[in-house]
Structures are given as structure tokens and as C-alpha cells.
Design an enzyme around this catalytic site. Structure first.
Site, PDB file in Angstrom:
ATOM      1  N   LYS A 200      42.113  55.295  24.029  1.00 62.71           N
ATOM      2  CA  LYS A 200      41.664  54.218  24.856  1.00 62.71           C
ATOM      3  C   LYS A 200      42.300  53.249  24.928  1.00 62.71           C
ATOM      4  O   LYS A 200      42.315  52.463  24.004  1.00 62.71           O
ATOM      5  CB  LYS A 200      39.985  54.246  24.316  1.00 62.71           C
ATOM      6  CG  LYS A 200      39.300  53.293  25.273  1.00 62.71           C
ATOM      7  CD  LYS A 200      37.929  52.704  24.599  1.00 62.71           C
ATOM      8  CE  LYS A 200      37.337  51.581  25.772  1.00 62.71           C
ATOM      9  NZ  LYS A 200      36.095  51.368  25.259  1.00 62.71           N
TER      10      LYS A 200
ATOM     11  N   ILE B 143      37.181  54.987  29.647  1.00 59.49           N
ATOM     12  CA  ILE B 143      35.895  54.776  28.818  1.00 59.49           C
ATOM     13  C   ILE B 143      35.698  53.178  28.902  1.00 59.49           C
ATOM     14  O   ILE B 143      36.301  52.255  28.291  1.00 59.49           O
ATOM     15  CB  ILE B 143      36.297  55.032  27.178  1.00 59.49           C
ATOM     16  CG1 ILE B 143      36.746  56.437  27.053  1.00 59.49           C
ATOM     17  CG2 ILE B 143      34.917  54.745  26.513  1.00 59.49           C
ATOM     18  CD1 ILE B 143      37.017  56.873  25.556  1.00 59.49           C
TER      19      ILE B 143
ATOM     20  N   THR C 179      33.176  49.012  21.228  1.00 52.65           N
ATOM     21  CA  THR C 179      32.977  47.595  21.100  1.00 52.65           C
ATOM     22  C   THR C 179      31.878  47.105  21.763  1.00 52.65           C
ATOM     23  O   THR C 179      30.991  46.482  21.327  1.00 52.65           O
ATOM     24  CB  THR C 179      34.397  46.873  21.714  1.00 52.65           C
ATOM     25  OG1 THR C 179      35.382  47.415  20.969  1.00 52.65           O
ATOM     26  CG2 THR C 179      34.173  45.368  21.821  1.00 52.65           C
ATOM     27  N   THR C 180      31.468  47.716  22.980  1.00 54.42           N
ATOM     28  CA  THR C 180      30.432  47.508  23.856  1.00 54.42           C
ATOM     29  C   THR C 180      28.972  47.686  23.046  1.00 54.42           C
ATOM     30  O   THR C 180      28.069  47.039  23.198  1.00 54.42           O
ATOM     31  CB  THR C 180      30.507  47.983  25.223  1.00 54.42           C
ATOM     32  OG1 THR C 180      31.562  47.687  25.940  1.00 54.42           O
ATOM     33  CG2 THR C 180      29.342  47.520  26.024  1.00 54.42           C
TER      34      THR C 180
ATOM     35  N   TYR D 120      42.217  54.258  19.443  1.00 55.26           N
ATOM     36  CA  TYR D 120      41.377  53.212  20.130  1.00 55.26           C
ATOM     37  C   TYR D 120      42.465  52.006  19.792  1.00 55.26           C
ATOM     38  O   TYR D 120      42.599  51.242  19.048  1.00 55.26           O
ATOM     39  CB  TYR D 120      40.107  52.746  19.446  1.00 55.26           C
ATOM     40  CG  TYR D 120      39.178  51.875  20.196  1.00 55.26           C
ATOM     41  CD1 TYR D 120      39.739  51.247  21.531  1.00 55.26           C
ATOM     42  CD2 TYR D 120      37.965  51.537  19.894  1.00 55.26           C
ATOM     43  CE1 TYR D 120      38.796  50.402  22.257  1.00 55.26           C
ATOM     44  CE2 TYR D 120      37.234  50.688  20.617  1.00 55.26           C
ATOM     45  CZ  TYR D 120      37.661  50.006  21.780  1.00 55.26           C
ATOM     46  OH  TYR D 120      36.983  49.054  22.300  1.00 55.26           O
TER      47      TYR D 120
ATOM     48  N   TYR E  10      41.088  44.990   9.391  1.00 59.63           N
ATOM     49  CA  TYR E  10      41.022  43.755   8.625  1.00 59.63           C
ATOM     50  C   TYR E  10      42.247  43.278   8.379  1.00 59.63           C
ATOM     51  O   TYR E  10      42.587  41.950   8.587  1.00 59.63           O
ATOM     52  CB  TYR E  10      40.376  44.028   7.265  1.00 59.63           C
ATOM     53  CG  TYR E  10      40.271  42.780   6.373  1.00 59.63           C
ATOM     54  CD1 TYR E  10      39.067  41.754   7.006  1.00 59.63           C
ATOM     55  CD2 TYR E  10      40.860  42.271   5.433  1.00 59.63           C
ATOM     56  CE1 TYR E  10      39.114  40.611   6.147  1.00 59.63           C
ATOM     57  CE2 TYR E  10      40.984  41.202   4.966  1.00 59.63           C
ATOM     58  CZ  TYR E  10      39.972  40.252   4.996  1.00 59.63           C
ATOM     59  OH  TYR E  10      39.865  39.061   4.673  1.00 59.63           O
TER      60      TYR E  10
END
Length: 300
Positions: free
Chosen positions: A170, A211, A47-48, A140, A110
Site C-alpha cells: 500500500k 486501499i 490509519t483511517t 504499508y 517508533y
């Protein structure tokens, strides 16, 4: 506990050139710095890292550049989970072709309100198509962004079906109770904090590490917490390190987080190129950047 994956991993930001393409030279320099400052590894394309703003070809080029630059393949954890199962398979196979065996995998995100059966089928199809015994997957969980939560029963089903492959998560929802529940149900499963302020309590509760975005800035402090969490003689150092981490995290959350993290990396390194973002994310305004720079200069 025998966690398969443990340590401090950076959710690395992705620098851009003036023409808005990934700056591969600056990125690989950043990866080297993160490892030198204490990260056990680098989680590219999360994401980052603005992963979902990049094409498949760009994502492959980023990972290839890191490996070509000498970043050890066993210290890379790229994100390979996208909306379409065939593309997730392709990105995962590509990572494996480079010797990168650990990946962070979003669910297909989605469609919302999908069932655990649907998510189990999606993950199962990916892993069965990849069919590589080297692969280690970190799930994730970031429902506030993906809109698709990973429930405790689903996690258990995936561990039972793929015990040698699905080895960690994560946990970026910031829900410490959920982290504790996962650890209680699966003590050897690697629970990695996605929120820096939770590293210390998570490690004390039996977690495996983190993370995180703030590791782009204070990897050394995160490593202090990780290395000495159980050392009573270093308790004051650990508390001070966690307080420093929290201060940087608080500042990064004072504005839109990803552009702010990138701006702070630029302030840390003296390179204003880090301010660039890819639309729909936008760089900080001049006023916000000036205020950020003033606050950053006062951080410990």
C-alpha cells in the site's frame, strides 16, 4: 501481469460507541455496505481505522466481529503491523486463525532513521515466526505518518526472500514516481494506491488497485475506475468517476482527515454516531461540522 492481490479495498473507518469503545454492530454494517457498493474487500485497522489507538484485545475483537457477522474472511485485509515484533506476530497469527490470510503490515515505527537491514530483520522475524504458507502480506508505506520509509531495495529484498508471502504494497506516500519505480522493478508485485486521486493513473501504469479512505464514501466510483480503466468506450464514465472521487477527497482533506472522513460517513448514512473519534484525534468543532455538511450537500 499476475498480481496476487488486486481490486478496490476500503481503508475502513472504525465507529465508536458513546463510551468510546469500538461499535462492532455499526462496523459490521459498514463493512457490508462497502462490499455492496463495490469494494472487493475491506482493510480494517489501518490509519483511517485509528488502529494504533486500539489495544491488541480491541483489534482482535474487531476482526472477530467482522468474521462472525459473515464478512467473508477472504475479503478482509486487517492491519497487523505494530511496534513490537511479538505483538505483530500475535495479531497476524490471530488473523490466520480466523481464516483471514491477507494482512497489511506496517514496519516497526517508533525508532526513526533505522537501516534497511534493521527493517529487513524485523519483517523477516515476523514472517519466520508466523511460518504459515497461507499468509499474504501487503507492506504499508506511509512515511509521512510512520516516519519509517520502505525503500525500493528493501522491497526487493523482501520479495526475493519471501516471494510467496510478500505480494504487495500500500503506497500511501502519494509519490507516483515511487509507484512507477516499484512496478518497473517488480511487474507482478501488487502496487495499491493509498491516495484516491492516483487510482486512475496507477491503473494505467500497471498498478493493482487501491486501499483508500475515500472508499468509505464513494466505493461505487472507485469500482467504475477499476473496472473500466482500459475500456475506451467508457472513458468518459471513468473520468467522471475519478473527478467525483477527487471532489470527495479534496473535501475530506479540507479539515483533519480522519475525523472528517468519519463525519462524512455520518452525513452519508444519517448516523451522527460516526462523528466520534478516539483521543488524541478529536471530532470536528460544531462550526467546522456545519461548514462540512454544507459543502458535502453540494458534492456530486
Amino acid at each position: 501481469m499476475s498480481h496476487r492481490i488486486t481490486g478496490v479495498f476500503s481503508a475502513a473507518a472504525t465507529p465508536l460507541t458513546a463510551d468510546n469503545t469500538p461499535d462492532l454492530t455499526l462496523l459490521t454494517d459498514h463493512c457490508r455496505r462497502l462490499l455492496a457498493e463495490g469494494c472487493h474487500g475491506v482493510a480494517l485497522l489501518g490509519t483511517t481505522g485509528e488502529a494504533n489507538s486500539f489495544s491488541g484485545a480491541e483489534r482482535r475483537a474487531i476482526l472477530e466481529a467482522a468474521v462472525k457477522a459473515g464478512i467473508p474472511a477472504d475479503r478482509l485485509l486487517p492491519g497487523t503491523g505494530v511496534v513490537a515484533i511479538p505483538e505483530t506476530v500475535e495479531l497476524t497469527r490471530h488473523a490466520l486463525s480466523l481464516g483471514v490470510t491477507k494482512v497489511v503490515m506496517l514496519p516497526p515505527f517508533y525508532y526513526k532513521g533505522v537501516s534497511d537491514d534493521g527493517l529487513f530483520a524485523a519483517y523477516s522475524q515476523v514472517l519466520e515466526k508466523v511460518a504459515d504458507t497461507r499468509l499474504r502480506v501487503i507492506l504499508y508505506h506511509i512515511p509521512q505518518v510512520s516516519g519509517v520509509p520502505l525503500s525500493l531495495p528493501l522491497i526487493g529484498r523482501l520479495i526475493a526472500a519471501f516471494p510467496e508471502t510478500v505480494v504487495g504494497i500500500k503506497e500511501s506516500a502519494g509519490d507516483f514516481n515511487n509507484m512507477q519505480a516499484i512496478i518497473a522493478a517488480h511487474p507482478d508485485f501488487s502496487v495499491l494506491a493509498g491516495a484516491d486521486p492516483l487510482l486512475l493513473p496507477l491503473m494505467k501504469a500497471g498498478g493493482a488497485g487501491c486501499i483508500t479512505a475515500t472508499s468509505n464514501l464513494v466505493a461505487d466510483s472507485l469500482r467504475t475506475v477499476y473496472d473500466h480503466v482500459h475500456d475506451e468506450a467508457r472513458a468518459a464514465d471513468v473520468e467522471a468517476a475519478q473527478a467525483r472521487i477527487n471532489a470527495y477527497r479534496t473535501l475530506s482533506n479540507s479539515y483533519v482527515q480522519i475525523p472528517t472522513i468519519k463525519a462524512m460517513v455520518g452525513l452519508k448514512t444519517g448516523n451522527p454516531a460516526w462523528k466520534r473519534t478516539r483521543a488524541p484525534l478529536m471530532p470536528l468543532s460544531e462550526a467546522d461540522y456545519a461548514a462540512l455538511a454544507d459543502s458535502y450537500a453540494k458534492l456530486p
